[in-house]
Design a protein around this motif. Structure first.
Motif, PDB file in Angstrom:
ATOM      1  N   THR A  97      25.645  16.353   2.909  1.00 41.29           N
ATOM      2  CA  THR A  97      26.541  15.461   3.075  1.00 41.29           C
ATOM      3  C   THR A  97      26.171  15.647   1.120  1.00 41.29           C
ATOM      4  O   THR A  97      24.895  15.519   0.066  1.00 41.29           O
ATOM      5  N   ASP A  98      27.212  14.280   0.631  1.00 35.89           N
ATOM      6  CA  ASP A  98      26.823  14.218  -1.083  1.00 35.89           C
ATOM      7  C   ASP A  98      25.715  13.329  -1.293  1.00 35.89           C
ATOM      8  O   ASP A  98      24.670  14.012  -2.121  1.00 35.89           O
ATOM      9  N   GLU A  99      25.244  12.784  -0.278  1.00 39.09           N
ATOM     10  CA  GLU A  99      23.155  12.650  -0.793  1.00 39.09           C
ATOM     11  C   GLU A  99      22.230  13.349  -0.299  1.00 39.09           C
ATOM     12  O   GLU A  99      21.611  13.328  -1.267  1.00 39.09           O
ATOM     13  N   GLU A 100      22.478  14.907   0.311  1.00 45.80           N
ATOM     14  CA  GLU A 100      21.914  15.736  -0.059  1.00 45.80           C
ATOM     15  C   GLU A 100      21.799  16.418  -0.938  1.00 45.80           C
ATOM     16  O   GLU A 100      20.586  16.756  -2.161  1.00 45.80           O
ATOM     17  N   LEU A 101      22.967  16.186  -1.445  1.00 48.91           N
ATOM     18  CA  LEU A 101      23.560  17.477  -2.265  1.00 48.91           C
ATOM     19  C   LEU A 101      22.964  17.048  -4.039  1.00 48.91           C
ATOM     20  O   LEU A 101      22.306  17.386  -5.112  1.00 48.91           O
ATOM     21  N   LEU A 102      23.131  15.074  -3.981  1.00 48.45           N
ATOM     22  CA  LEU A 102      22.874  14.353  -4.994  1.00 48.45           C
ATOM     23  C   LEU A 102      21.297  14.180  -5.369  1.00 48.45           C
ATOM     24  O   LEU A 102      20.703  14.713  -6.088  1.00 48.45           O
ATOM     25  N   LYS A 103      20.477  14.401  -4.011  1.00 45.69           N
ATOM     26  CA  LYS A 103      18.681  14.450  -3.755  1.00 45.69           C
ATOM     27  C   LYS A 103      18.593  15.336  -4.529  1.00 45.69           C
ATOM     28  O   LYS A 103      17.424  15.713  -5.537  1.00 45.69           O
ATOM     29  N   PRO A 139      29.549  17.547  -5.626  1.00 46.90           N
ATOM     30  CA  PRO A 139      29.172  16.078  -6.091  1.00 46.90           C
ATOM     31  C   PRO A 139      28.090  17.011  -7.064  1.00 46.90           C
ATOM     32  O   PRO A 139      26.995  16.781  -7.081  1.00 46.90           O
ATOM     33  N   ILE A 140      28.881  17.493  -9.054  1.00 43.41           N
ATOM     34  CA  ILE A 140      27.752  17.658  -9.425  1.00 43.41           C
ATOM     35  C   ILE A 140      27.472  16.406 -10.357  1.00 43.41           C
ATOM     36  O   ILE A 140      28.213  15.650 -10.967  1.00 43.41           O
ATOM     37  N   ARG A 141      26.076  16.227 -10.609  1.00 40.97           N
ATOM     38  CA  ARG A 141      25.130  14.973 -11.935  1.00 40.97           C
ATOM     39  C   ARG A 141      24.875  15.830 -12.491  1.00 40.97           C
ATOM     40  O   ARG A 141      24.381  15.072 -13.445  1.00 40.97           O
ATOM     41  N   SER A 142      24.474  16.610 -12.891  1.00 41.09           N
ATOM     42  CA  SER A 142      23.368  17.576 -13.293  1.00 41.09           C
ATOM     43  C   SER A 142      23.587  18.631 -13.701  1.00 41.09           C
ATOM     44  O   SER A 142      24.760  19.724 -13.488  1.00 41.09           O
ATOM     45  N   ASN A 210      44.428  28.545 -17.645  1.00 41.83           N
ATOM     46  CA  ASN A 210      45.647  27.412 -17.429  1.00 41.83           C
ATOM     47  C   ASN A 210      45.977  25.686 -17.581  1.00 41.83           C
ATOM     48  O   ASN A 210      46.326  24.484 -17.258  1.00 41.83           O
ATOM     49  N   ASP A 211      44.734  25.572 -17.984  1.00 41.18           N
ATOM     50  CA  ASP A 211      44.451  23.824 -18.885  1.00 41.18           C
ATOM     51  C   ASP A 211      43.609  23.438 -18.237  1.00 41.18           C
ATOM     52  O   ASP A 211      43.917  21.964 -18.609  1.00 41.18           O
ATOM     53  N   GLY A 212      43.356  23.827 -16.985  1.00 40.12           N
ATOM     54  CA  GLY A 212      42.759  22.632 -15.772  1.00 40.12           C
ATOM     55  C   GLY A 212      41.207  22.600 -16.457  1.00 40.12           C
ATOM     56  O   GLY A 212      41.467  22.277 -17.783  1.00 40.12           O
ATOM     57  N   ARG A 213      40.707  21.665 -15.544  1.00 42.66           N
ATOM     58  CA  ARG A 213      39.372  21.874 -15.804  1.00 42.66           C
ATOM     59  C   ARG A 213      38.549  22.999 -16.190  1.00 42.66           C
ATOM     60  O   ARG A 213      38.404  23.983 -15.646  1.00 42.66           O
ATOM     61  N   PHE A 214      37.545  22.479 -16.493  1.00 43.81           N
ATOM     62  CA  PHE A 214      36.508  23.804 -17.575  1.00 43.81           C
ATOM     63  C   PHE A 214      35.303  23.560 -16.584  1.00 43.81           C
ATOM     64  O   PHE A 214      34.617  22.642 -15.907  1.00 43.81           O
ATOM     65  N   TYR A 215      35.200  24.726 -15.940  1.00 46.63           N
ATOM     66  CA  TYR A 215      33.641  25.393 -15.610  1.00 46.63           C
ATOM     67  C   TYR A 215      32.744  25.715 -15.961  1.00 46.63           C
ATOM     68  O   TYR A 215      32.641  26.178 -16.541  1.00 46.63           O
ATOM     69  N   LYS A 216      31.139  25.159 -15.645  1.00 41.24           N
ATOM     70  CA  LYS A 216      30.154  25.333 -16.762  1.00 41.24           C
ATOM     71  C   LYS A 216      30.144  27.008 -16.241  1.00 41.24           C
ATOM     72  O   LYS A 216      29.615  27.062 -15.038  1.00 41.24           O
ATOM     73  N   ALA A 217      29.372  27.549 -17.329  1.00 37.07           N
ATOM     74  CA  ALA A 217      28.809  29.318 -16.390  1.00 37.07           C
ATOM     75  C   ALA A 217      27.553  29.024 -16.079  1.00 37.07           C
ATOM     76  O   ALA A 217      26.902  28.004 -16.041  1.00 37.07           O
ATOM     77  N   LEU A 218      27.388  29.922 -15.038  1.00 38.12           N
ATOM     78  CA  LEU A 218      26.498  29.895 -14.069  1.00 38.12           C
ATOM     79  C   LEU A 218      24.817  30.077 -15.280  1.00 38.12           C
ATOM     80  O   LEU A 218      24.266  29.328 -14.578  1.00 38.12           O
TER      81      LEU A 218
END
Length: 285
Positions: A97-103, A139-142, A210-218
């Motif tokens: 759930t979003d709640e668990e992943l954000l927690k 849901p990535i916030r950190s 292709n000009d899409g969104r950037f993904y942070k390196a692991l």
């Protein structure tokens, strides 16, 4: 880590082989200070799939989640300055759930965990909410959090390294190299290599298609002793990077772009465009 002299084993390894890389993966049910406190182990991976007892224990049978959180809290206070700590959170149907992943991200920030890896699995009880094609909805916030595929989904399907006319990443004081460019059976593009700047610290690395969104390196601090030895010990051995990002199912060709942040400056690297029809699958013999 149940060994009564686990720390001494690590110290013995460092004594005889000072440059060896040592890591431990643990369910973190032991006391941190008595087992790993101030021990110069390179990497600790903490396996904890949830933020409350009931979902956590469904996979980590008989584990006590409060022991894990105490271990994390103690690692912040007592770990060696040479130690990197990763929290590995396998994403199942019962903990997605979003709640668990954000927690989990809040706790990773609270305990100052270096990286939080949300691992997608192809097992029957794996998350149905999040798959490769919709990773952008996770849901990535950190800035500590990453989403990666389990090992079974990281087998190389197409090796693209030979498609690159040049693997060199060099601009002004920045130097780097692409060791690996490939597509996995989980439909992820994998880009690995090394990159460092002699004047400023590498603060971030992102990749997009292709000009899409950037993904942070692991990771931008993978250990590369070979690079440090080649350029001299004034270059940090923690200059390796690993990046993974999903490939849209309908994309037949794409260009890869890397964006590095060095100090207050952003530097872009454009890789040659690659066409899927020209891919040659790897065959195992």
């Amino acid at each position: 880590m149940n060994h009564p002299e686990f720390g001494q084993l690590v110290l013995s390894g460092k004594h005889y082989y000072p440059d060896m890389f040592q890591e431990v993966t643990t369910v973190a049910q032991q006391d941190f200070q008595s087992t790993l406190g101030n021990i110069p182990i390179d990497l600790i991976t903490i396996s904890c799939d949830g933020v409350t007892q009931e979902p956590y224990e469904r996979y980590r049978r008989h584990g006590v989640i409060e022991n894990v959180f105490k271990f994390m809290a103690d690692s912040k206070q007592h770990k060696s300055e040479h130690t990197k700590v990763i929290w590995k959170y396998i994403v199942f149907n019962h903990n997605d759930t979003d709640e668990e992943l954000l927690k989990a991200q809040e706790l990773a920030d609270l305990y100052d965990i270096d990286e939080l890896h949300f691992v997608l699995t192809n097992t029957d009880n794996g998350s149905k909410r999040f798959l490769v094609h919709n990773l952008h909805e996770f849901p990535i916030r950190s800035n500590k959090a990453r989403v990666i595929n389990a090992a079974a989904l990281q087998k190389i399907k197409y090796d693209l390294s030979d498609n690159l006319n040049s693997r060199n990443l060099k601009q002004k004081s920045l130097q780097g190299w692409i060791d690996k460019l490939a597509i996995t059976n989980g439909n992820l593009l994998v880009c690995e290599g090394w990159l460092f700047d002699r004047k400023s610290e590498l603060g971030n690395l992102e990749v997009r298609i292709n000009d899409g969104r950037f993904y942070k390196a692991l990771s931008i601090k993978e250990t590369r002793v070979d690079v440090a030895e080649h350029f001299g010990h004034n270059v940090s051995s923690e200059c390796g990077f690993v990046a993974q990002l999903p490939i849209p199912a309908d994309e037949q060709s794409f260009a890869v772009e890397l964006r590095a942040t060095v100090g207050e400056q952003q530097v872009l690297f454009q890789l040659p465009k690659i066409t899927l029809e020209k891919r040659i699958p790897i065959t195992m013999t």
